[in-house]
Motif scaffolding. Structure first.
Motif, PDB file in Angstrom:
ATOM      1  N   ALA A 152      48.268  66.879  79.305  1.00 54.38           N
ATOM      2  CA  ALA A 152      47.659  68.261  79.754  1.00 54.38           C
ATOM      3  C   ALA A 152      47.147  68.031  80.991  1.00 54.38           C
ATOM      4  N   VAL A 153      47.214  69.329  81.872  1.00 57.53           N
ATOM      5  CA  VAL A 153      46.741  69.311  83.114  1.00 57.53           C
ATOM      6  C   VAL A 153      45.620  70.448  82.931  1.00 57.53           C
ATOM      7  N   ILE A 154      44.335  70.258  83.098  1.00 62.65           N
ATOM      8  CA  ILE A 154      43.372  71.171  83.114  1.00 62.65           C
ATOM      9  C   ILE A 154      42.378  71.457  84.368  1.00 62.65           C
ATOM     10  N   GLY A 155      42.003  72.724  84.713  1.00 61.63           N
ATOM     11  CA  GLY A 155      41.430  73.070  85.954  1.00 61.63           C
ATOM     12  C   GLY A 155      40.768  74.307  85.913  1.00 61.63           C
ATOM     13  N   ILE A 156      39.814  74.865  86.784  1.00 64.14           N
ATOM     14  CA  ILE A 156      39.831  73.997  87.942  1.00 64.14           C
ATOM     15  C   ILE A 156      38.130  74.219  88.217  1.00 64.14           C
ATOM     16  N   ASP A 157      37.393  75.022  87.494  1.00 64.42           N
ATOM     17  CA  ASP A 157      35.989  75.010  87.874  1.00 64.42           C
ATOM     18  C   ASP A 157      35.289  74.181  86.878  1.00 64.42           C
ATOM     19  N   ALA A 158      34.361  73.546  87.506  1.00 63.10           N
ATOM     20  CA  ALA A 158      33.608  72.314  86.854  1.00 63.10           C
ATOM     21  C   ALA A 158      32.219  72.257  87.443  1.00 63.10           C
ATOM     22  N   PHE A 159      31.206  72.274  86.542  1.00 66.70           N
ATOM     23  CA  PHE A 159      29.614  72.139  86.976  1.00 66.70           C
ATOM     24  C   PHE A 159      29.103  71.013  86.446  1.00 66.70           C
ATOM     25  N   ILE A 160      27.936  70.554  86.772  1.00 63.96           N
ATOM     26  CA  ILE A 160      26.814  69.775  86.142  1.00 63.96           C
ATOM     27  C   ILE A 160      25.972  70.384  85.455  1.00 63.96           C
ATOM     28  N   ASP A 161      25.913  70.313  84.225  1.00 65.88           N
ATOM     29  CA  ASP A 161      25.022  71.417  83.396  1.00 65.88           C
ATOM     30  C   ASP A 161      23.635  70.056  83.137  1.00 65.88           C
ATOM     31  N   ARG A 162      22.442  70.800  83.617  1.00 65.61           N
ATOM     32  CA  ARG A 162      21.315  69.828  83.347  1.00 65.61           C
ATOM     33  C   ARG A 162      20.833  70.917  82.086  1.00 65.61           C
ATOM     34  N   MET A 163      20.778  70.299  81.166  1.00 61.27           N
ATOM     35  CA  MET A 163      20.140  71.251  79.977  1.00 61.27           C
ATOM     36  C   MET A 163      18.609  70.991  79.843  1.00 61.27           C
ATOM     37  N   ARG A 164      18.055  72.031  79.690  1.00 63.31           N
ATOM     38  CA  ARG A 164      16.406  72.019  79.857  1.00 63.31           C
ATOM     39  C   ARG A 164      15.948  72.791  78.602  1.00 63.31           C
ATOM     40  N   ASP A 165      14.747  72.513  78.494  1.00 64.34           N
ATOM     41  CA  ASP A 165      13.681  73.304  77.726  1.00 64.34           C
ATOM     42  C   ASP A 165      12.595  73.801  78.484  1.00 64.34           C
ATOM     43  N   ALA A 166      12.388  75.080  78.153  1.00 64.60           N
ATOM     44  CA  ALA A 166      11.212  75.619  78.679  1.00 64.60           C
ATOM     45  C   ALA A 166       9.972  75.475  77.777  1.00 64.60           C
ATOM     46  N   VAL A 167       8.697  74.830  78.431  1.00 69.31           N
ATOM     47  CA  VAL A 167       7.601  74.501  77.828  1.00 69.31           C
ATOM     48  C   VAL A 167       6.849  75.656  77.501  1.00 69.31           C
ATOM     49  N   ALA A 168       6.625  75.955  76.211  1.00 71.15           N
ATOM     50  CA  ALA A 168       5.769  77.039  75.788  1.00 71.15           C
ATOM     51  C   ALA A 168       4.194  76.456  75.786  1.00 71.15           C
ATOM     52  N   GLU A 169       3.923  75.159  75.299  1.00 69.33           N
ATOM     53  CA  GLU A 169       2.648  74.825  75.348  1.00 69.33           C
ATOM     54  C   GLU A 169       2.664  73.399  75.373  1.00 69.33           C
ATOM     55  N   ARG A 170       1.701  72.689  75.904  1.00 68.42           N
ATOM     56  CA  ARG A 170       1.405  71.047  75.880  1.00 68.42           C
ATOM     57  C   ARG A 170       0.489  70.741  74.652  1.00 68.42           C
ATOM     58  N   ILE A 171       0.986  69.782  73.998  1.00 67.67           N
ATOM     59  CA  ILE A 171       0.025  69.251  72.833  1.00 67.67           C
ATOM     60  C   ILE A 171      -0.057  67.688  72.687  1.00 67.67           C
ATOM     61  N   ASP A 172      -1.402  67.276  73.061  1.00 69.42           N
ATOM     62  CA  ASP A 172      -1.595  65.809  73.131  1.00 69.42           C
ATOM     63  C   ASP A 172      -0.372  64.959  73.702  1.00 69.42           C
ATOM     64  N   GLY A 173      -0.217  65.690  74.994  1.00 67.77           N
ATOM     65  CA  GLY A 173       0.970  64.940  75.628  1.00 67.77           C
ATOM     66  C   GLY A 173       2.332  65.264  75.497  1.00 67.77           C
ATOM     67  N   GLU A 174       2.529  65.800  74.304  1.00 66.43           N
ATOM     68  CA  GLU A 174       3.957  66.447  73.828  1.00 66.43           C
ATOM     69  C   GLU A 174       4.012  67.952  74.471  1.00 66.43           C
ATOM     70  N   TYR A 175       5.178  68.458  74.038  1.00 63.81           N
ATOM     71  CA  TYR A 175       5.217  69.891  74.288  1.00 63.81           C
ATOM     72  C   TYR A 175       5.856  70.631  73.272  1.00 63.81           C
ATOM     73  N   ARG A 176       5.592  71.932  73.022  1.00 65.65           N
ATOM     74  CA  ARG A 176       6.419  72.753  72.189  1.00 65.65           C
ATOM     75  C   ARG A 176       7.328  73.696  73.041  1.00 65.65           C
ATOM     76  N   PRO A 177       8.450  73.458  72.830  1.00 66.54           N
ATOM     77  CA  PRO A 177       9.532  74.127  73.571  1.00 66.54           C
ATOM     78  C   PRO A 177       9.748  75.825  73.177  1.00 66.54           C
TER      79      PRO A 177
END
Length: 744
Positions: A390-415
């Motif tokens: 199969a031949v597939i084209g043409i639009d391609a992107f690099i997706d950087r998957m992210r979490d938005a931080v709701a709050e920081r808790i003891d060095g961790e975060y709640r998304p």
């Protein structure tokens, strides 16, 4: 002197008869006892001039009415109860009558001012009851439980009459709330919508947003109570707006938040949009019709409108709310904006809005046609995959998957998990400050149609040629995912920051200035290489017109320069419309012509979601108010020279080709509000069906199965997982718990 006393006694007797309700004998006996004290029945007969044979009955009657006491002695005696005590009930009635008269006088005196004040509880309760009884469409009521209980049965009867009732129970205990959900079982069947607050709030009610009543002191003991009856539209609007826009959004909801029943009529645009948001998580906006009564904000003239909702803005915590509607006037279509009461920037100010289904409520159960296509799909599916190219084209992107931080808790975060939380984080900005949202990268992966289709075909063992903007040199993101496949780059890639929430995805994309053209592609690869890769492949699948603005010219180049070189051309070409509705009208014509020209060389299948299909139909048929998904597909296929058109919506998928239309129901995720946009995932399944030569109905089912699997697992299925998804297809509809949002 005796004559003067006789005159007084005659007046007293007359007063007792006319105002207390005594008979002539009763008045005579009572006055004789007051005047002469305790007496036997014989003595009473003499002092009262009442016949002795009637004295006993008369005394007994007075005793029952609380005017005399009887001494059961021999001979039997009677004495009068002190007049102030005996006449106390009468005095109470007179006082009440005085208050009623005062209220009536005040009403007559102040009603023209818009607000009437009442001091007596009976008057307050009476006017509240009258408001409830006279409401035509809408009641919004706030108050403590004990006061609301007084009117519960009446409110329930009005709800049964079809009046929309919004109820906020105030003064709740913290124990009534668990996980931000309130429990008020005695009121859940009273209102259309019910919430609760722990704050102490007095009773208030508005009806049809035109009248209201505020009962000051009703929530607190030991304070004077005053009732304010509001008959002025503007003042009632202010009270209603306080309850509906300042109090309601922050009240705790009940657990029973079922799907709104349509058709529904609303006096607040925010209520209408809240319900529209709920149902449009399941059905596309053009499933609905809206009818509006209001005023032209420019001329002030009354207006009645009807049309199809196109878009809307609504957030429970934002006072702004607006709706864009497409209407037809005199065979001409136009789009107008509608705002709430006091709207100024929109075209119309709405006073009443109704929402209903255009063609009856859509059905979500598994129908017989889908069952037939499912059986066909299982039968037509090959014994194994992986022996094709199969031949597939043409639009391609690099997706950087992210979490938005709701709050920081003891060095961790709640998304952040929901769009509303993210939206509110932007809205809560103090004056003079910048909005700041912290986010963190969770992973990086290939994105765009090329990557999605490539991952599915790669999972199934296809030999792939992936032609697209993969970077120069090819980015390690694509090489890591598709290292064993033939990767052909035609330009620099771009990066998309992908914020994935449970109920929405938000993409922040860099504009790619290095968009490929047919000429730039030939600068990087030769015609001979393109012909070699495409020749003998099972399908050529390309996306999309919005992501690649020069795609029409690229399709022309393939048809004119590559296809004549092929010995064994692919039997099918697939083109994804993508966000076609975002294109300007002038470019739509180029898209259609390019598809039709390519179809002269190879049968072309175009896939589009309803929004893109609606725009395409508007260009082809000079009309954009689409009906059902089937009507959309049929109109586009009939008005264009493309072999096959496939349209997909939230709930169904339709294919139109050679004058034939087939449809298949789409299974929904457990909660459609938390489902992803599965457009590209469905379309990759259709491309796979074309590669395997499946019939139209089977192709729809296969696309639905791939999309549903991805929505559930956030990855594309392997061969065994795909077959399992098809085997379980019916179960996605049979499970009553699968779609809690759809329960009426």
């Amino acid at each position: 002197m005796e004559s003067k006393d006789d005159g007084k006694e005659a007046l007293l007797s007359q007063t007792l008869q006319q105002n207390v309700g005594m008979s002539e004998y009763e008045a005579g006996v009572y006055l004789a006892l007051v005047r002469g004290g305790t007496q036997t029945m014989t003595e009473l007969a003499e002092t009262s001039d009442v016949p002795k044979q009637r004295v006993y009955d008369t005394v007994e009657q007075l005793r029952n009415e609380g005017f005399v006491e009887v001494i059961d002695d021999y001979p039997q005696k009677a004495h009068a109860i002190e007049p102030s005590e005996a006449l106390a009930p009468v005095q109470t009635k007179l006082n009440q009558a005085e208050e009623y008269l005062d209220d009536l006088y005040e009403t007559i005196d102040t009603v023209e001012k818009g607000v009437t004040t009442f001091k007596s509880r009976p008057s307050i309760e009476k006017y509240i009851s009258n408001l409830i009884a006279e409401a035509e469409r809408d009641i919004f009521v706030l108050g403590p439980q004990d006061v609301l209980n007084q009117f519960r049965d009446q409110l329930k009867r009005r709800a049964d009459d079809g009046v929309r009732i919004t109820l906020v129970v105030s003064g709740l205990d913290e124990s009534d709330i668990e996980d931000d959900v309130v429990t008020v079982p005695e009121f859940t069947d009273v209102g259309t919508r019910v919430r609760g607050v722990t704050t102490v709030e007095d009773f208030a009610i508005t009806t049809d947003r035109r009248k209201g009543f505020y009962w000051a002191g009703s929530a607190r003991r030991g304070v004077d109570e005053l009732g304010y009856f509001i008959v002025n539209d503007d003042l009632a609007f202010v009270l209603d707006r306080f309850m509906s826009e300042s109090l309601w959004p922050f009240a705790f909801p009940t657990a029973d938040q079922s799907r709104p029943e349509l058709p529904g009529t609303y006096v607040r645009i925010r209520d209408a949009l809240a319900d529209l948001e709920h149902v449009s998580n399941v059905f596309p906006l053009d499933t609905f019709v809206v009818e509006i009564e209001g005023y032209d904000t420019e001329t002030g003239e009354h207006a009645s409108l009807a049309g199809v909702p196109v878009s809307y803005y609504y957030n429970e915590y934002d006072l702004r709310a607006s709706l864009t509607v497409e209407i037809h006037d005199d065979e001409e279509r136009r789009r107008v904006t509608v705002g709430g009461w006091t709207a100024t920037i929109e075209d119309y100010e709405v006073r009443q809005i109704s929402i209903g289904y255009r063609h009856g409520e859509p059905t979500l159960s598994l129908d017989d046609e889908t069952k037939r296509h499912l059986a066909t799909c299982r039968n037509e599916l090959p014994a194994s995959f992986g022996d094709r190219e199969a031949v597939i084209g043409i639009d391609a992107f690099i997706d950087r998957m992210r979490d938005a931080v709701a709050e920081r808790i003891d060095g961790e975060y709640r998304p952040m998990r929901h769009f509303e939380e993210f939206q509110n984080s932007l809205a809560r900005v103090d004056a003079g400050e910048s909005a700041l949202v912290e986010w963190t990268e969770t992973r990086t992966e290939p994105g765009g149609y090329l990557s999605h289709a490539g991952r599915l075909f790669d999972n199934l063992g296809y030999d792939l040629t992936l032609v697209g903007r993969l970077g120069e040199p090819v980015s390690s993101v694509f090489a890591g995912q598709f290292g064993d496949q033939n990767l052909v780059t035609v330009g620099e890639t771009s990066v998309t920051d992908f914020l994935l929430l449970e109920d929405k995805k938000i993409l922040f994309t860099e504009p790619n200035r290095d968009e490929p053209t047919w000429e730039s592609i030939l600068d990087r690869v030769t015609l001979e290489d393109l012909a070699r890769w495409i020749d003998g492949s099972a399908v050529l699948s390309i996306g999309s017109f919005y992501a690649t603005s020069n795609l029409p010219a690229i399709l022309d180049g393939l048809r004119e320069e590559v296809w004549p070189m092929l010995q064994s051309p692919p039997p099918a070409a697939h083109v994804s419309a993508g966000e076609l509705h975002r294109l300007p009208e002038g470019r739509l014509g180029r898209v259609v012509k390019a598809l039709e020209r390519l179809d002269e060389a190879v049968p072309v299948t175009v896939t589009a979601n309803r929004r893109a299909a609606t725009a395409l139909r508007g260009h082809l048929c000079d009309a954009s108010m689409a009906g059902s998904t089937a009507e959309l597909a049929k109109d586009i296929a009939r008005s264009s020279d493309v072999s096959r058109v496939i349209i997909h919506s939230f709930t169904d998928t339709v294919a139109a080709s050679d004058g034939t239309v087939v449809a298949a129901r789409k299974p929904l995720p457990p909660d459609p509000r938390e489902g992803l946009d599965v457009s590209e995932y469905f379309e990759t399944g259709v491309a796979l069906a074309l590669a395997e030569g499946l019939s139209d109905g089977a192709a729809l089912v296969l696309g639905n199965a791939v999309a549903f699997y991805f929505n559930q697992h956030s990855e594309f299925p392997t061969e065994s997982e795909l077959r399992s998804a098809l085997e379980q297809y019916e179960e996605y509809f049979d499970d009553d718990q699968m779609h809690p949002i759809l329960s009426p």
